[in-house]
Design a protein around this motif. Structure first.
Motif, PDB file in Angstrom:
ATOM      1  N   ASP A 151       0.778  -1.105  -0.071  1.00 25.49           N
ATOM      2  CA  ASP A 151       0.133  -0.011   0.049  1.00 25.49           C
ATOM      3  C   ASP A 151       0.838   1.262  -0.214  1.00 25.49           C
ATOM      4  O   ASP A 151       2.130   1.032   0.172  1.00 25.49           O
ATOM      5  N   LEU A 152       0.273   2.498   0.004  1.00 29.14           N
ATOM      6  CA  LEU A 152       0.778   3.679  -0.166  1.00 29.14           C
ATOM      7  C   LEU A 152       1.610   3.775   1.083  1.00 29.14           C
ATOM      8  O   LEU A 152       2.790   4.459   0.984  1.00 29.14           O
ATOM      9  N   ARG A 153       1.196   3.583   2.368  1.00 30.70           N
ATOM     10  CA  ARG A 153       1.807   3.777   3.548  1.00 30.70           C
ATOM     11  C   ARG A 153       3.170   3.297   3.570  1.00 30.70           C
ATOM     12  O   ARG A 153       4.104   3.724   4.058  1.00 30.70           O
ATOM     13  N   THR A 154       3.253   1.870   3.125  1.00 31.24           N
ATOM     14  CA  THR A 154       4.431   1.271   3.129  1.00 31.24           C
ATOM     15  C   THR A 154       5.481   1.642   2.225  1.00 31.24           C
ATOM     16  O   THR A 154       6.512   1.874   2.405  1.00 31.24           O
ATOM     17  N   ALA A 155       4.804   2.096   1.263  1.00 29.12           N
ATOM     18  CA  ALA A 155       5.944   2.672  -0.079  1.00 29.12           C
ATOM     19  C   ALA A 155       6.495   4.017   0.489  1.00 29.12           C
ATOM     20  O   ALA A 155       7.517   4.212   0.057  1.00 29.12           O
ATOM     21  N   LEU A 156       5.567   4.683   1.130  1.00 31.25           N
ATOM     22  CA  LEU A 156       5.928   6.265   1.459  1.00 31.25           C
ATOM     23  C   LEU A 156       7.212   6.096   2.377  1.00 31.25           C
ATOM     24  O   LEU A 156       8.259   6.791   2.283  1.00 31.25           O
ATOM     25  N   VAL A 157       7.262   4.988   3.233  1.00 30.41           N
ATOM     26  CA  VAL A 157       8.585   5.029   4.243  1.00 30.41           C
ATOM     27  C   VAL A 157       9.686   4.634   3.401  1.00 30.41           C
ATOM     28  O   VAL A 157      10.804   5.275   3.756  1.00 30.41           O
ATOM     29  N   LEU A 158       9.626   3.733   2.279  1.00 34.02           N
ATOM     30  CA  LEU A 158      10.795   3.431   1.424  1.00 34.02           C
ATOM     31  C   LEU A 158      11.100   4.682   0.566  1.00 34.02           C
ATOM     32  O   LEU A 158      12.485   5.087   0.346  1.00 34.02           O
ATOM     33  N   VAL A 159      10.160   5.553   0.308  1.00 33.89           N
ATOM     34  CA  VAL A 159      10.468   6.878  -0.710  1.00 33.89           C
ATOM     35  C   VAL A 159      10.998   7.841   0.244  1.00 33.89           C
ATOM     36  O   VAL A 159      12.054   8.296  -0.290  1.00 33.89           O
ATOM     37  N   ARG A 160      10.705   7.890   1.528  1.00 33.59           N
ATOM     38  CA  ARG A 160      11.004   8.995   2.368  1.00 33.59           C
ATOM     39  C   ARG A 160      12.607   8.570   2.366  1.00 33.59           C
ATOM     40  O   ARG A 160      13.603   9.324   2.796  1.00 33.59           O
ATOM     41  N   ASP A 161      12.829   7.112   3.031  1.00 33.06           N
ATOM     42  CA  ASP A 161      14.269   6.929   3.296  1.00 33.06           C
ATOM     43  C   ASP A 161      15.219   7.111   2.323  1.00 33.06           C
ATOM     44  O   ASP A 161      16.299   7.586   2.608  1.00 33.06           O
ATOM     45  N   ARG A 162      14.954   6.832   0.959  1.00 36.89           N
ATOM     46  CA  ARG A 162      15.668   6.949  -0.115  1.00 36.89           C
ATOM     47  C   ARG A 162      16.140   8.335  -0.422  1.00 36.89           C
ATOM     48  O   ARG A 162      17.191   8.927  -0.842  1.00 36.89           O
ATOM     49  N   CYS A 163      15.008   9.294  -0.389  1.00 38.36           N
ATOM     50  CA  CYS A 163      15.195  10.738  -0.508  1.00 38.36           C
ATOM     51  C   CYS A 163      16.113  11.261   0.538  1.00 38.36           C
ATOM     52  O   CYS A 163      17.110  12.268   0.308  1.00 38.36           O
TER      53      CYS A 163
END
Length: 182
Positions: A151-163
């Motif tokens: 879901d988006l919640r899970t994906a946002l964690v990964l996107v935030r961490d990479r950024c």
């Protein structure tokens, strides 16, 4: 991110929402007869239109006469994504979908966010889970496919961490942007 993850996103200013079509956000239906995932609706309601993590533009449904909408810009980017992957399949560039996906998956992925680096976040609208969420994928430069989560919640964690690993921590997660008329 917690179940109230979207509310945890820090905004620089008040969200830009005057151009968002909230009737579409709540009333749009996909082929399965269901609406947008709850995580996406919560994100749009909290963050509005803006640059997320210094890089990502999440497309909301917008009222007629406005740019940067999910059904306009998102649909155009989805066509571009699918064309790129059709070309990759015809050239037998299997590395584009490995190790996480396959060629048939690309027909059901839809762009809902775009980075200023030319990467896409896509959801699989043909694979809704029992909570009504879509799996989220990333295509870097429209030349690869990576599974980010259920879901988006899970994906946002990964996107935030990479950024954050690229540009360091930021004082806010979302920088509201002005609505643009066509």
């Amino acid at each position: 991110m917690t179940s109230d993850a979207m509310a945890e996103l820090r905004l620089r200013d008040s969200p830009t929402t005057e151009h968002i079509d909230f009737d579409s956000l709540d009333g749009y239906r996909f082929a399965d007869g269901e609406g947008f995932p709850a995580s996406y609706r919560a994100f749009v309601r909290h963050a509005g239109w803006g640059r997320t993590f210094g890089l990502w533009l999440f497309y909301p449904p917008v009222r007629p006469g406005y740019a940067d909408g999910l059904h306009g810009r998102g649909a155009q980017l989805t066509r571009r994504f699918r064309a790129s992957f059709r070309d990759g399949e015809s050239e037998a560039y299997d590395w584009m979908v490995k190790p996480d996906g396959d060629w048939s998956l690309t027909a059901t992925l839809e762009v809902f966010a775009w980075s200023e680096n030319g990467d896409a976040l896509l959801w699989n609208s043909a694979a809704r889970d029992t909570d009504g969420e879509f799996p989220v994928w990333e295509s870097r430069g429209l030349g690869s496919l990576h599974y980010l989560g259920a879901d988006l919640r899970t994906a946002l964690v990964l996107v935030r961490d990479r950024c954050t690993s690229i540009s360091g921590p930021r004082p806010f997660d979302v920088e509201p942007l002005p609505a643009t008329r066509l």
